[in-house]
Design an enzyme around this catalytic site. Structure first.
Site, PDB file in Angstrom:
ATOM      1  CB  CYS A 133      -0.926   0.002   1.214  1.00  0.00           C
ATOM      2  SG  CYS A 133      -0.147  -0.545   2.736  1.00  0.00           S
ATOM      3  CG  HIS A 246      -0.864   3.845   4.838  1.00  0.00           C
ATOM      4  ND1 HIS A 246      -1.538   3.498   5.988  1.00  0.00           N
ATOM      5  CD2 HIS A 246      -0.239   2.702   4.414  1.00  0.00           C
ATOM      6  CE1 HIS A 246      -1.339   2.205   6.241  1.00  0.00           C
ATOM      7  NE2 HIS A 246      -0.561   1.704   5.296  1.00  0.00           N
TER       8      HIS A 246
END
Ligand code: NAP
Ligand code: 3JN
Length: 340
Positions: A133, A246
């Site tokens: 990711c 994130h």
């Protein structure tokens, strides 16, 4: 002509990522003919919703893939290493979300906005790898600049949400936050230290060179996706007390000069990117705004005044969507349309 209907399996369907995989297939109206939801024996008997129907979870086994066209895996590296070859042998194409196959030279590592052509290499092993990711959102933001000016070096620091560690970590942050706020004793089981109101410069295991495995994944995967082994990359990956999304501070040195305005303009036209950059009005990307979104958000774009050709930026994305499920389903869409 209506699109070909696909028989799909989702391995790890009961997890944080697998849940989003199923949601994404439904939301993006993927042409599903049938869907098998696979997990460990612990989950047999559970039912999950897909298109208004409750579907029973089955145990993932070596023979789970008969009649399946595409199997999307998010059940951990060990599970993928063992079961993906069985799935591929049955003739189905595996899109694997773990690190097990990412650096195999015969397995394509794909971000559809960047290297969709690599999908054709699924024929080598019947497996396509989905990147980590933290890598995905960084390369989506950097690829347009790399194409135009050539990136010489990347310095990245990540601020990663606990959902990246799975369901138990989401529960741990919630429990610790409640305990801490009511002056009760807190328990630590998933992370080595308290994560509530703290930052841990530690994601995945430490390696002999002092980096963590997550940091080295970012280095190797970025070079493979951008198809440029010469880029210097150094990463520090940090777990922060955020549930979803994130964030990354990214500093790059380019071969040719690009101003902050030019970079902003380039990124505003880039596929999969949304520029959110108006600091005078306190507008910049934030984790709390990206949950459930499929784009990569870029802001704080500015020149690095310490070097002649440097740019800084702040890059935020939903780690479970673009960082995992959306990217995998985008790959499945191209596979279904162009190759199956
Ligand atoms: P999670 O919430 O803990 O879920 C794990 C899933 O894997 C559950 O469905 C679990 O089934 C299943 N599972 C575990 N062991 C199994 C086994 N032996 N056989 C069959 N199923 C098994 O974790 P998550 O956050 O969804 O992450 C799952 C995996 O996805 C990670 O390990 C990682 O490889 C990958 N991932 C990738 C990214 C990325 O950066 N692209 C991000 C996060 C995760 P039960 O519910 O039955 O236990
Ligand atoms: O920690 C994060 O934010 C992302 C985690 C990803 C992850 C978690 C467990 C195992 C991975 C991955 O995708 O690299 C793996 C793995 O498959 O190695």
């Amino acid at each position: 002509m209506s699109p070909k209907k696909i028989n799909v399996a989702v391995a790890g369907a009961t997890g944080v990522v697998g849940n989003q995989m199923v949601a994404c297939l439904e939301e993006r109206n993927f042409p599903v003919r049938s869907i098998r939801l696979l997990a460990s024996s612990r989950s047999v008997g559970r039912k999950l919703a897909f298109r208004g129907e409750m579907i029973g979870v089955e145990e993932l086994k070596e023979d789970s893939f008969k009649g399946v066209d595409i199997a999307i895996f998010s059940a951990g590296g060990g599970t993928s290493s063992h079961f993906a070859p069985f799935a591929a042998k049955t003739g189905c194409v595996v899109i694997d979300n773990s690190s097990a196959w990412r650096m195999d030279p015969e397995v394509p590592l794909v971000v559809p906005e960047i290297n969709p052509h690599a999908i054709a290499d699924y024929k080598n092993k019947g497996i396509i790898a989905n990147p980590n990711c933290s890598t995905i959102q960084m390369v989506v933001a950097l690829n347009p600049i790399h194409k135009k000016c050539g990136i010489k070096r990347i310095v990245v620091s990540t601020y990663q949400a606990v959902s990246g560690t799975g369901k138990k970590a989401v529960d741990e942050l919630a429990d610790q936050t409640r305990s801490f706020a009511s002056s009760r004793e807190y328990k630590t089981s998933i992370y080595p230290h308290r994560i509530a109101f703290n930052c841990l410069p530690h994601i995945d295991v430490f390696l002999d060179n002092g980096y963590t495995r997550e940091e080295i994944k970012m280095v190797n995967e970025t070079r493979k996706i951008l198809e440029d082994a010469t880029i210097g990359i150094t990463a520090t990956t940090v777990r922060v007390p955020v549930f979803f999304g994130h964030s990354e501070s990214v500093n790059i040195e380019t071969r040719e000069h690009i101003s902050a305005d030019e970079a902003r303009m380039l990124l505003s036209k880039a596929p999969g990117v949304k520029v959110v950059d108006d600091p005078a009005r306190n507008i910049y990307p934030m984790a709390i705004d990206v949950e459930g979104q499929d784009l990569t958000f870029v802001g704080r774009i500015r020149e690095d005044e310490s070097i002649p050709n440097g740019i800084n930026m702040w890059v935020v994305a939903d780690n479970i969507r673009k960082g995992a499920a959306t990217n995998a389903v985008q790959i499945a869409e191209i596979l279904a349309k162009k190759y199956l």
